[in-house]
Design an enzyme around this catalytic site. Sequence first.
Site, PDB file in Angstrom:
ATOM      1  N   HIS A 194     -85.107 -43.222 -40.841  1.00  0.00           N
ATOM      2  CA  HIS A 194     -85.885 -42.059 -40.646  1.00  0.00           C
ATOM      3  C   HIS A 194     -87.221 -42.635 -40.037  1.00  0.00           C
ATOM      4  O   HIS A 194     -87.472 -43.923 -40.428  1.00  0.00           O
ATOM      5  CB  HIS A 194     -86.238 -41.339 -41.983  1.00  0.00           C
ATOM      6  N   ASP A 253     -79.470 -35.816 -44.589  1.00  0.00           N
ATOM      7  CA  ASP A 253     -78.382 -35.458 -43.755  1.00  0.00           C
ATOM      8  C   ASP A 253     -77.232 -36.039 -44.195  1.00  0.00           C
ATOM      9  O   ASP A 253     -76.298 -35.827 -44.037  1.00  0.00           O
ATOM     10  CB  ASP A 253     -78.513 -35.442 -42.063  1.00  0.00           C
TER      11      ASP A 253
HETATM   12  N1  CMC Z   1     -77.947 -47.208 -37.787  1.00  0.00           N
HETATM   13  C1  CMC Z   1     -77.972 -48.501 -37.290  1.00  0.00           C
HETATM   14  N2  CMC Z   1     -79.318 -49.051 -36.895  1.00  0.00           N
HETATM   15  C2  CMC Z   1     -80.351 -48.214 -37.102  1.00  0.00           C
HETATM   16  C3  CMC Z   1     -80.430 -46.842 -37.331  1.00  0.00           C
HETATM   17  C4  CMC Z   1     -79.019 -46.353 -37.805  1.00  0.00           C
HETATM   18  N3  CMC Z   1     -78.698 -45.086 -38.117  1.00  0.00           N
HETATM   19  N4  CMC Z   1     -81.385 -46.226 -37.575  1.00  0.00           N
HETATM   20  C5  CMC Z   1     -82.456 -47.165 -36.837  1.00  0.00           C
HETATM   21  N5  CMC Z   1     -81.842 -48.337 -36.619  1.00  0.00           N
HETATM   22  C6  CMC Z   1     -82.182 -49.649 -36.426  1.00  0.00           C
HETATM   23  C7  CMC Z   1     -82.581 -49.519 -34.761  1.00  0.00           C
HETATM   24  O1  CMC Z   1     -81.506 -49.988 -33.847  1.00  0.00           O
HETATM   25  C8  CMC Z   1     -83.863 -50.343 -34.678  1.00  0.00           C
HETATM   26  O2  CMC Z   1     -83.373 -51.917 -34.353  1.00  0.00           O
HETATM   27  P1  CMC Z   1     -84.159 -52.917 -33.441  1.00  0.00           P
HETATM   28  O3  CMC Z   1     -85.703 -52.845 -34.416  1.00  0.00           O
HETATM   29  O4  CMC Z   1     -83.370 -54.077 -33.869  1.00  0.00           O
HETATM   30  O5  CMC Z   1     -84.300 -52.245 -32.224  1.00  0.00           O
HETATM   31  C9  CMC Z   1     -84.606 -50.274 -35.976  1.00  0.00           C
HETATM   32  O6  CMC Z   1     -83.422 -49.553 -36.939  1.00  0.00           O
HETATM   33  C10 CMC Z   1     -85.571 -49.003 -35.801  1.00  0.00           C
HETATM   34  O7  CMC Z   1     -84.945 -47.852 -35.224  1.00  0.00           O
HETATM   35  P2  CMC Z   1     -85.834 -46.941 -34.180  1.00  0.00           P
HETATM   36  O8  CMC Z   1     -84.956 -46.088 -33.416  1.00  0.00           O
HETATM   37  O9  CMC Z   1     -86.831 -47.504 -33.569  1.00  0.00           O
HETATM   38  O10 CMC Z   1     -86.382 -45.989 -35.364  1.00  0.00           O
HETATM   39  P3  CMC Z   1     -86.905 -44.447 -35.027  1.00  0.00           P
HETATM   40  O11 CMC Z   1     -88.084 -44.315 -36.050  1.00  0.00           O
HETATM   41  O12 CMC Z   1     -87.356 -44.275 -33.607  1.00  0.00           O
HETATM   42  O13 CMC Z   1     -85.618 -43.536 -35.248  1.00  0.00           O
HETATM   43  C11 CMC Z   1     -84.100 -42.251 -36.201  1.00  0.00           C
HETATM   44  C12 CMC Z   1     -85.370 -43.049 -36.410  1.00  0.00           C
HETATM   45  C13 CMC Z   1     -83.751 -41.123 -37.425  1.00  0.00           C
HETATM   46  C14 CMC Z   1     -84.023 -41.374 -34.816  1.00  0.00           C
HETATM   47  C15 CMC Z   1     -82.836 -43.307 -36.352  1.00  0.00           C
HETATM   48  O14 CMC Z   1     -83.156 -43.774 -37.768  1.00  0.00           O
HETATM   49  C16 CMC Z   1     -81.364 -42.798 -36.319  1.00  0.00           C
HETATM   50  O15 CMC Z   1     -81.167 -42.554 -34.996  1.00  0.00           O
HETATM   51  N6  CMC Z   1     -80.996 -42.393 -37.115  1.00  0.00           N
HETATM   52  C17 CMC Z   1     -79.543 -41.864 -37.240  1.00  0.00           C
HETATM   53  C18 CMC Z   1     -79.562 -40.367 -36.813  1.00  0.00           C
HETATM   54  C19 CMC Z   1     -80.100 -39.822 -38.256  1.00  0.00           C
HETATM   55  O16 CMC Z   1     -79.648 -39.674 -39.250  1.00  0.00           O
HETATM   56  N7  CMC Z   1     -80.859 -38.547 -37.799  1.00  0.00           N
HETATM   57  C20 CMC Z   1     -81.590 -37.730 -39.082  1.00  0.00           C
HETATM   58  C21 CMC Z   1     -83.107 -38.008 -39.351  1.00  0.00           C
HETATM   59  S1  CMC Z   1     -83.172 -36.948 -40.971  1.00  0.00           S
HETATM   60  C22 CMC Z   1     -83.246 -35.548 -40.460  1.00  0.00           C
HETATM   61  C23 CMC Z   1     -84.446 -34.942 -39.672  1.00  0.00           C
HETATM   62  O17 CMC Z   1     -85.699 -35.026 -40.028  1.00  0.00           O
HETATM   63  O18 CMC Z   1     -84.086 -34.512 -38.398  1.00  0.00           O
END
Ligand code: CMC
Length: 431
Positions: free
Chosen positions: A308, A366
């Site tokens: 998240h 989720d």
């Molecule tokens: N699986 C594997 N690696 C992950 C994941 C994941 N689900 N989420 C983040 N990472 C890694 C990412 O690759 C990055 O690694 P590095 O620093 O080595 O490049 C690090 O963690 C930080 O990730 P980010 O993408 O920079 O983080 P963010 O804050 O931009 O993204 C997120 C948050 C929710 C989009 C992401 O965690 C994600 O894509 N999760 C899966 C989708 C999901 O479950 N979304 C629902 C969120 S809760 C409901 C809502 O509010 O909509």
Amino acid sequence: MSDTTKTATLTVDGKDYELPIHSPTTGPDVIDIRKLYAQADVFTYDPGFTSTASCDSTITFIDGDKGELLHRGYPIDQLAGKSHYLEVCYLLLYGELPTAEELEDFEQRVTTHTMLHEQMKNFFSGFRRDAHPMAIMVGVVGAMSAFYHDSTDISDPWQREVASIRLIAKMPTIAAWAYKYSIGQPMVYPRNDCNYATNFLRMCFSVPAEDYHPDPILSRAMDRIFTLHADHEQNASTSTVRLASSSGANPFACIAAGIACLWGPAHGGANQACLEMLREIGTPNRIPEYIERAKDKNDPFRLMGFGHRVYKNFDPRAKVMKESADEVLELLGVDNNPTLQVAKELERVALEDPYFSEKKLYPNVDFYSGIILDAMGFPTSMFTPIFALSRTVGWISQWKEMIGDPQNKIGRPRQLYLGETARDYIDIENR
Ligand code: CMC
């Protein structure tokens, strides 16, 4: 906004600029950069808004490190445990918990607006039967501006109020009808003698030959899913609603924009993507393969339902959702279903893996909501529409707050331009 005596000093090319700091009631201070461009001729750069407060708000507060989510100051676990969705709607919209009389009046107003204009039914049949219900919802909610002209004047507080109630009341009907249309069953009309969650379940699962009466545990679980998704401060879809409405667009158009944004798998679409992922994994022995893929930088695969932007300890909504999943699965006698077994094992393995703990990736709301909805009989394509109908009150509350704010200006981000500088047009024969 709070008056401030604190300031920050920014040095640009050797010249100092003093910037005011505003203190919130809780959470980090914000540095006010509104005059920076005029004074120093520089923009700030923050793709994805990781450090930028786009507005001030009194609705929802999240402390991602503590795993805290407050609506108008009330913790989400207390609201999910002691309150119910329509009471939380009232709280989000009006700022305080209602008295018994206020609640009764609010419930009455919502209940008597649940029907859709009969002509809107024809609108549904314009879609292909295999259309995703989110596609139908974006279209139908946008089309509400063509059906409810008398509540599109955003400068009139009464019309804003009517539009708010209409959206909260009609969204379950729209979501249920999108589902009924996709499975070729007749649409079921709302009933005034059912509560909000029961009414939605009825409209989804009743058929003319047989009325569906959900077990109170299922109605309660549905209500809890609505409550847990009701608002989440300035997330992507809420910011989309605010940005769309900053131009003065009507509320139905703005909420349609929010639904479109919510659909993506990184946001609301994650609940559908998560259950599909659990099914694809299929058996616990395949989990290591998927964990390795999630960790592989060259593989775009991510563990859906994990991570998240704000919660870096745990998602308080996921905790309540997990309890609800246990209750529902026990009631339905499906506590040993294969998807649940994979989910439990995946959670255990991921939480023990340093990759996930070091990056502070935990199950989010989720991860478990899809398991409950699946057990209730919803297809995965309905998961995100259910999120959208729950979040409508959050979008509306934030929209109302923004329209009422005298500082409200059209949203207009700047950019770091890296394209060509000015050059002369080349005639086609010379290219
Ligand atoms: N699986 C594997 N690696 C992950 C994941 C994941 N689900 N989420 C983040 N990472 C890694 C990412 O690759 C990055 O690694 P590095 O620093 O080595 O490049 C690090 O963690 C930080 O990730 P980010 O993408 O920079 O983080 P963010 O804050 O931009 O993204 C997120 C948050 C929710 C989009 C992401 O965690 C994600 O894509 N999760 C899966 C989708 C999901 O479950 N979304 C629902 C969120 S809760 C409901 C809502 O509010 O909509």
